[in-house]
Structures are given as structure tokens and as C-alpha cells.
Design an enzyme around this catalytic site. Structure first.
Site, PDB file in Angstrom:
ATOM      1  N   CYS A 282      -8.163  26.567  17.727  1.00  4.82           N
ATOM      2  CA  CYS A 282      -7.539  26.412  19.122  1.00  4.82           C
ATOM      3  C   CYS A 282      -6.998  28.187  18.706  1.00  4.82           C
ATOM      4  CB  CYS A 282      -6.219  25.299  18.993  1.00  4.82           C
ATOM      5  SG  CYS A 282      -6.206  24.010  18.922  1.00  4.82           S
TER       6      CYS A 282
ATOM      7  N   ARG B 211     -12.480  29.274  16.555  1.00  4.56           N
ATOM      8  CA  ARG B 211     -11.019  28.421  16.126  1.00  4.56           C
ATOM      9  C   ARG B 211     -11.203  27.356  16.731  1.00  4.56           C
ATOM     10  NH1 ARG B 211      -7.198  31.516  13.407  1.00  4.56           N
ATOM     11  NH2 ARG B 211      -6.533  29.903  12.510  1.00  4.56           N
TER      12      ARG B 211
ATOM     13  N   TRP C  76      -9.259  23.292  20.375  1.00 12.17           N
ATOM     14  CA  TRP C  76     -10.340  22.055  19.724  1.00 12.17           C
ATOM     15  C   TRP C  76      -8.958  20.756  19.638  1.00 12.17           C
ATOM     16  CZ3 TRP C  76      -9.309  19.266  15.242  1.00 12.17           C
ATOM     17  CH2 TRP C  76      -9.938  18.725  15.103  1.00 12.17           C
TER      18      TRP C  76
ATOM     19  N   ASN D  15      -0.652  25.504  19.947  1.00 13.24           N
ATOM     20  CA  ASN D  15      -1.280  24.971  18.867  1.00 13.24           C
ATOM     21  C   ASN D  15      -0.890  23.996  18.297  1.00 13.24           C
ATOM     22  OD1 ASN D  15      -3.253  26.323  19.723  1.00 13.24           O
ATOM     23  ND2 ASN D  15      -2.829  28.190  17.715  1.00 13.24           N
ATOM     24  N   GLY D  16      -1.629  22.726  17.714  1.00 19.25           N
ATOM     25  CA  GLY D  16      -0.020  21.821  16.350  1.00 19.25           C
ATOM     26  C   GLY D  16      -0.262  20.952  17.542  1.00 19.25           C
TER      27      GLY D  16
ATOM     28  N   GLU E  84     -21.056  21.712  -2.423  1.00 18.20           N
ATOM     29  CA  GLU E  84     -20.640  22.406  -1.282  1.00 18.20           C
ATOM     30  C   GLU E  84     -22.473  22.281  -0.653  1.00 18.20           C
ATOM     31  OE1 GLU E  84     -19.368  23.853  -0.496  1.00 18.20           O
ATOM     32  OE2 GLU E  84     -20.061  26.306   1.119  1.00 18.20           O
TER      33      GLU E  84
ATOM     34  N   LYS F 204     -22.495  22.007   2.737  1.00 25.38           N
ATOM     35  CA  LYS F 204     -23.267  22.589   4.027  1.00 25.38           C
ATOM     36  C   LYS F 204     -24.147  22.182   4.850  1.00 25.38           C
ATOM     37  CE  LYS F 204     -21.325  25.342   3.676  1.00 25.38           C
ATOM     38  NZ  LYS F 204     -19.545  25.892   3.478  1.00 25.38           N
TER      39      LYS F 204
ATOM     40  N   GLU G 135     -22.345  19.605   7.726  1.00 28.24           N
ATOM     41  CA  GLU G 135     -21.812  20.139   8.740  1.00 28.24           C
ATOM     42  C   GLU G 135     -22.383  20.944  10.042  1.00 28.24           C
ATOM     43  OE1 GLU G 135     -17.979  22.270   7.653  1.00 28.24           O
ATOM     44  OE2 GLU G 135     -19.236  23.773   6.346  1.00 28.24           O
TER      45      GLU G 135
ATOM     46  N   HIS H 125     -26.121   4.695 -11.158  1.00 26.20           N
ATOM     47  CA  HIS H 125     -25.029   3.381 -10.883  1.00 26.20           C
ATOM     48  C   HIS H 125     -24.410   3.175  -9.167  1.00 26.20           C
ATOM     49  CE1 HIS H 125     -23.670   4.295 -14.921  1.00 26.20           C
ATOM     50  NE2 HIS H 125     -23.683   4.895 -14.746  1.00 26.20           N
TER      51      HIS H 125
ATOM     52  N   LYS I 235     -12.695  26.368  12.940  1.00 29.49           N
ATOM     53  CA  LYS I 235     -12.508  27.733  11.671  1.00 29.49           C
ATOM     54  C   LYS I 235     -10.977  27.378  11.457  1.00 29.49           C
ATOM     55  CE  LYS I 235     -13.807  30.368   9.009  1.00 29.49           C
ATOM     56  NZ  LYS I 235     -15.095  29.985   7.869  1.00 29.49           N
TER      57      LYS I 235
HETATM   58  C1  F6R Z   1     -16.561  24.413   4.693  1.00 29.17           C
HETATM   59  C2  F6R Z   1     -15.372  25.085   5.328  1.00 29.17           C
HETATM   60  C3  F6R Z   1     -14.264  23.997   5.574  1.00 29.17           C
HETATM   61  C4  F6R Z   1     -13.005  25.015   4.778  1.00 29.17           C
HETATM   62  C5  F6R Z   1     -12.084  24.117   4.847  1.00 29.17           C
HETATM   63  C6  F6R Z   1     -10.421  24.938   4.189  1.00 29.17           C
HETATM   64  O1  F6R Z   1     -18.172  25.090   5.313  1.00 29.17           O
HETATM   65  O2  F6R Z   1     -15.167  25.718   6.274  1.00 29.17           O
HETATM   66  O3  F6R Z   1     -14.712  22.962   4.603  1.00 29.17           O
HETATM   67  O4  F6R Z   1     -13.531  25.576   3.631  1.00 29.17           O
HETATM   68  O5  F6R Z   1     -11.409  24.002   6.211  1.00 29.17           O
HETATM   69  O6  F6R Z   1     -10.231  26.222   4.891  1.00 29.17           O
HETATM   70  P1  F6R Z   1      -9.605  27.358   3.765  1.00 29.17           P
HETATM   71  O7  F6R Z   1     -10.238  28.055   3.091  1.00 29.17           O
HETATM   72  O8  F6R Z   1      -9.570  28.199   5.328  1.00 29.17           O
HETATM   73  O9  F6R Z   1      -8.325  27.218   3.799  1.00 29.17           O
END
Ligand code: F6R
Length: 606
Positions: free
Chosen positions: A2, A27, A73, A99-100, A481, A485, A488, A504, A601
Site C-alpha cells: 500500500c 508497494r 494491496w 496502510n495497516g 533463494e 525467485k 515469485e 528422504h 514490496k
Molecule cells: C523476495 C522478497 C521478499 C522480501 C521480504 C523482506 O524477493 O523481496 O521476500 O525479501 O518481504 O523484505 P525486507 O527485506 O524489505 O524486510
């Protein structure tokens, strides 16, 4: 997660707010809306979908010099026109963007309905608008909003506009960031400084429990009870141009390409070739206190946690201090034992992740020592921790983290060298690692040049519906990781396992349609990994190796050979091809790479 933006000044507000919304779209991007204060009433447009769909309602025709806007969001209520913010009271006089999450929304709503309020959305946010209308006794707007907020349980970053009090915005913060931008006879508000940098670099971060009255000629901050608070403006270092996509099709690809420079900035001024150690100016703990550290616990979410796992391995290897990384969301609720001689490290790109903030506060409440590894300067986690390492990676706009994973791993390498050189890490080993770090940016650049090879490997993965990623030790974190990626941005189901765990259980799922990506450094575990690969191949599973040059006893279905540097830095380098692999698989599958479905984000809610 948001985005809020607000403006009050002499210029027309609508173009400024819409441009801010486009900036904040990363966001949250399921709906957007805007409220502009006219002479006597608010003009409102809101709509499900992207900001460009809001543009179609022509909000630019709204005339007025103050207003608020939001990109959403969804938390309470599906993405829809009626659930988009701003939300208003019945008369349309007050508009609120939020937001929240309001935890006592149901109880408040029931009381408001008894008072005759009619709700027009499924959101928790609407309670703010009705409460403000009901409780407005003619006091200054900040006092009315303060009284409302005292009845709210939950998290908020909030902005309020009142048609009858033109030229004033009220904003408040509890758990969700709000930043004021100071202009020349104009003021801006936003949930994220990225929406402000085009207009000003002078900002004030509100603290939790603070409310601000914002007018063209300045601002006042107070507690919810009305007691004045003091705030010192700080300067945002990020440049406006850093938020542009440049010649790239996607922010993700741009941010992958930026890694050599980003890593140079993380390293800048921190390599001490005299004592062959790292110089970390933001780590204020004295050397003798660092010597007392007996355990390191790293806390973060998603990619930040995984980068923390790479860091934990480095700290254990180089400083011989037991270290592990844990999901901040789990840690905060499991009543963890906080030890005096444990160093807690919070990792976050945004510095605003709700679960990580809560974990930091839990450590502090119990008297633990915590430092941050954070990208966003002045963010909540950076301020809560008070000491640590800034990544200096520059803004990361793509929803998925790439360059900040790499820079976090680099920051942990520096910390591990620093802790190690206070203990048993020899001068020679310090020099070896410092030398390798100096070479790192060019090595990353060389891997990025292999993109055509990686793009062609993506063709093997793109048709699959499931993929495994495996690795051992730090290679397992890299596998995790890679899997994150891929899932996502390509929506391909990807799971990471420690390589030896495959037999296992997960081996049951191996088939010719299920590729396995193996993180295969030429380390002491190389032959063990080869045995696992043989087990996969015996069941017809395709294997793609991310490895170092050299003969391998097994023939892979695909391989990217990354020249080795030093074993400690290999995980970091082996991760780079996987970023490109995920990117190219997503391109082939035609997904929205920078704004994947359901994600946003900076997760500022629980
Ligand atoms: C994955 C991704 C998320 C962030 C997570 C933490 O690509 O971007 O998993 O890593 O939401 O975010 P931050 O680093 O901002 O605390």
C-alpha cells in the site's frame, strides 16, 4: 505494501499525487484512488486495478491545492472499486487513506452501525472516516484524529483530508511508515520517500504514536494526546534518476545489472588493507563487547532471511561463532530466550517489514543487543537498531529482491571478517578475503555477460510446473533463494532442499518433467553432490548445475559454469545466474515480472 501520498501547497495537487502514485505502485497495485480538496468539497476518484486505470477516470481535471492518494494491496476486502481508498464518511466531507490493519474494526463498525452509519466498503479503513465525522467537535483536525486514533487497536499509516479545513492534512503513524517531505511553501506526505525525491530531499520520519498537522508553510508533530514532539529533518541520499527503469524492460533486470556498482558501494570505505579486516563505522559496539559475543541470531523475512542464512554460515566459518537465521515472524511469537551474549541482527531491504520490526522490538524489550543490516536509510528498523551496516545498494523498486540479496551477503562477509579478525581469522586469511572482495564486482559483471547462455537454459525450465533446487551448507541457502525467485515471478512451483534431504522424501516427485537445479561449487562436498545428482538422473530427472569449470563425472542437462573466486564468496556468485534464470523463465511464461500477482514490496502488515 500500500502506498500513501499527499500534497498541500500552491500547486495543483492532482498531477503531483498521480505521479507519486505511479512511483509507489510497486508497494501495492490492486486498486488506487485520489481525493483532491476543492473550494467546498472533496473530489474523489478510485478504481480497482492499476494507477493507469485510475488515470482513465481523468482525475487530472480535479482542481485543488491539497489532497491525498493511495495505491492498495488488499487486506480487508477484495480488490474492487468500492474497497479502493480513499474512504469517506456519509457526507463525503472527510477522506482517509490507510496502510495497516485495524484489529478492532469489527467492534467499532458494530458501534458505528448502531449510530446509523452506513458502510459502503468491506474495508477496516472506513471506520476511521465515520469516527472522524462523528467525533469532530470543531477542534483542530489533528486533535479530532488523535481522539479517534486513541480508540483504534492495530497498525496504521494514515492521511486525512477534510473539505471544510482546506490546506491542512493530518497524518499519523503506528507501525506503518509515514514520511513528511519539506518543500518551499509546500509540503508532501508519503508512506515511502521514493514518492518524494522528485520534489524534495528534506524529510521527517514520523515515529510510532505521532500525529502531524501538515500545512503549506510547515508541520507540527504531537503525540495522540496532543503533547508536542520534536523532529529533526534528515536528507534522502537516493537520487530521483535511481527510480527510473532506464533502458531496461523491467526494474528487476535493471537491478540485476546494477549489482557490480551496488556491491562497490557496499564495500566502499570498508576494506581495511592495513589490518586485513573490515572497517564498519555503523557498528558502534566496542571490540571488547564484540569479543564477548557467543552466538549470533539473524532475523529477517523472505529473501532477507535467506541472505541472513548465507551470513550465518559466513560468521560461523570465519569467526567460529555459532550463528543461525530465523524467520522474524516466527521468532517474535515463540517467546524466544534472549541471551546476554547473543548478538541479534535484523536484516531488511526496506527497513519497514512489520514482522522484522516486531522481532527487533521483542529483542530490545527483553534487553538483547541488536544491530541492523538495512538498505533504506532512516527506516524504522535502522532507527530501532541504532547501529549496524547500511547496504547503500540504492533503491530497489522491483518487488523481488535481487541486488539487496547480494549486497546483504557482502555486508555479512564484511561483518564476518571483522568478527573473525577479532578472533582467530589470520592476517593471511583476512588478506585473501579482502582481496577477493575487491575482485567481486568485476566477477559479478563477468557472470552477467553470460546472460544468453542462461536465457537458453531457461527454455528447459519454463515448460515445467515443478522444480527442485538443491545445495549443501551455504549452497542450500542459495538454492532457497533461487527457488523463491523462480516461484515469485514465474509462478512455477519451486522447492529448495538440502541436497541430502532429497532421498528422504522429495525424490518421490522426481520425473522427466521436474528439473532440479543444483548449486554445485567445487568444494569438499562436490562428490557428495554428484552422488545426489546420480540419484536424480537414475529416476529420469533433468539436472541443471550452477557450478565451477572443471570435469564432472556426470553429464548435466544444462550447466552454467561460474569461475571460482574464494570458497566463502562462491554462494554469492552462484546466486547471480539463478536471478537471470528466474527472470528468463518468467519472460518465457509471460508473467508480470516487476509486480507479480498477490505480492507487494515491503510487507508492512502482519
Ligand atoms: C523476495 C522478497 C521478499 C522480501 C521480504 C523482506 O524477493 O523481496 O521476500 O525479501 O518481504 O523484505 P525486507 O527485506 O524489505 O524486510
Amino acid at each position: 505494501m500500500c502506498g500513501i501520498v499527499g500534497y498541500v501547497g500552491k500547486r495543483q495537487a492532482a498531477p503531483i499525487l498521480l505521479e507519486g502514485l505511479h512511483r509507489l505502485e510497486y508497494r501495492g497495485y490492486d486498486s488506487a484512488g485520489i481525493a483532491i480538496g476543492g473550494k467546498t468539497r472533496l473530489q474523489i476518484a478510485k478504481r480497482k486495478g492499476r494507477v493507469r486505470e485510475l488515470d482513465e477516470l481523468r482525475p487530472l481535471r480535479f482542481k485543488g491545492t491539497f489532497g491525498i492518494a493511495h495505491t492498495r494491496w488488499a487486506t480487508h476486502g477484495e480488490p474492487s472499486d468500492r474497497n479502493a481508498h480513499p474512504h469517506c464518511d456519509a457526507s463525503g466531507r472527510y477522506a482517509v487513506v490507510h496502510n495497516g490493519i485495524v484489529e478492532n474494526a469489527a467492534a467499532l463498525k458494530a458501534q458505528l452501525v448502531e449510530h446509523g452509519c452506513v458502510f459502503t466498503s468491506d474495508t477496516d479503513t472506513e471506520v476511521f472516516a465515520h469516527l472522524i465525522a462523528l467525533m469532530d467537535d470543531g477542534s483542530p483536525l489533528e486533535a479530532v484524529v488523535g481522539a479517534v486514533l486513541r480508540r483504534i487497536v492495530g497498525a496504521y499509516g494514515l492521511a486525512v483530508a477534510d473539505a471544510h479545513r482546506p490546506g491542512t492534512l493530518v497524518v499519523a503513524r503506528n507501525g506503518s511508515p509515514v514520511v513528511l517531505g519539506i518543500g518551499d511553501s509546500e509540503m508532501f506526505v508519503a508512506s515511502d520517500p521514493s514518492a518524494l525525491v522528485r520534489h524534495t530531499t528534506s524529510v521527517v520520519h514520523l515515529n510510532d504514536g505521532e500525529i502531524a498537522a501538515v500545512r503549506a508553510d510547515g508541520y507540527e508533530t504531537r503525540t495522540l494526546d496532543g503533547a508536542p514532539t520534536s523532529s529533526t529533518p534528515s536528507t534522502i541520499a537516493w537520487k530521483d534518476e535511481a527510480f527510473d527503469k532506464g533502458t531496461f524492460d523491467h526494474y528487476m533486470r535493471k537491478e540485476i545489472a546494477e549489482q557490480p556498482d551496488a556491491v562497490r558501494r557496499t564495500l566502499s570505505g570498508r576494506l581495511d588493507t592495513r589490518f586485513q579486516t573490515a572497517h564498519l563505522g555503523g557498528v558502534t559496539m566496542a571490540a571488547r563487547d564484540l569479543l564477548d559475543v557467543r552466538r549470533v541470531k539473524i532475523l529477517g523475512c523472505g529473501t532477507a532471511r535467506i541472505a541472513g542464512a548465507v551470513g550465518a554460515d559466513l560468521i560461523e566459518q570465519l569467526a567460529r561463532i555459532p550463528a543461525d537465521a530465523e524467520a522474524a515472524s516466527e521468532f517474535r511469537y515463540r517467546n524466544a530466550v534472549i541471551e546476554r551474549d547473543t548478538l541479534y541482527i535484523a536484516v531488511s531491504q526496506s527497513g519497514e517489514t512489520f514482522d522484522t520490526i516486531a522481532a527487533v522490538q521483542e529483542v530490545k524489550r527483553k534487553g538483547g543487543r541488536v544491530m541492523g543490516v538495512v538498505n533504506a536509510a532512516g527506516s524504522t528498523i535502522a532507527r530501532e537498531c541504532g547501529q549496524g551496516i547500511y547496504l547503500h545498494a540504492g533503491p530497489e523498486v522491483s518487488v523481488v529482491s535481487t541486488k539487496t540479496f547480494t549486497c546483504t551477503a557482502v555486508a555479512f562477509t564484511l561483518l564476518a571478517i571483522h568478527l573473525g579478525r577479532l578472533r582467530d581469522l589470520s592476517v593471511a586469511n583476512g588478506a585473501r578475503l579482502i582481496g577477493a572482495l575487491q575482485e567481486l564486482p568485476d566477477r559479478i559483471a563477468a557472470i552477467l555477460e553470460r546472460e544468453p547462455e542462461i536465457a537458453s537454459l531457461a527454455k528447459l525450465v519454463a515448460p515445467a510446473e515443478h522444480a527442485f533446487f538443491i545445495g549443501r551448507a551455504a549452497g542450500h541457502a542459495v538454492a532457497a533463494e533461487g527457488a523463491l525467485k523462480l516461484k515469485e515471478i514465474s509462478y512455477l512451483h519451486a522447492e529448495a532442499y538440502p541436497a541430502a534431504e532429497l532421498k528422504h522424501g522429495p525424490l518421490a516427485l522426481i520425473s522427466p518433467q521436474t528439473p532440479t537445479i543444483v548449486i554445485l561449487p567445487r568444494d569438499s562436498l562436490f562428490s557428495k553432490n554428484i552422488s545426489t545428482i546420480e540419484e536424480i538422473k537414475a529416476r529420469g530427472g533433468p539436472v541443471i548445475a550452477i557450478t565451477h569449470p572443471g570435469d564432472a563425472p556426470t553429464k548435466f542437462d544444462g550447466a552454467i559454469e561460474v569461475p571460482a573466486l574464494e570458497p566463502e564468496l562462491d554462494p554469492l556468485l552462484l546466486n547471480i545466474p539463478m536471478q537471470l534464470l528466474a527472470y528468463h523463465v518468467a519472460l518465457l511464461r509471460g508473467t508480470n515480472i516487476d509486480q507479480p500477482r498477490n505480492l507487494a514490496k515491503s510487507v508492512t502488515v502482519e
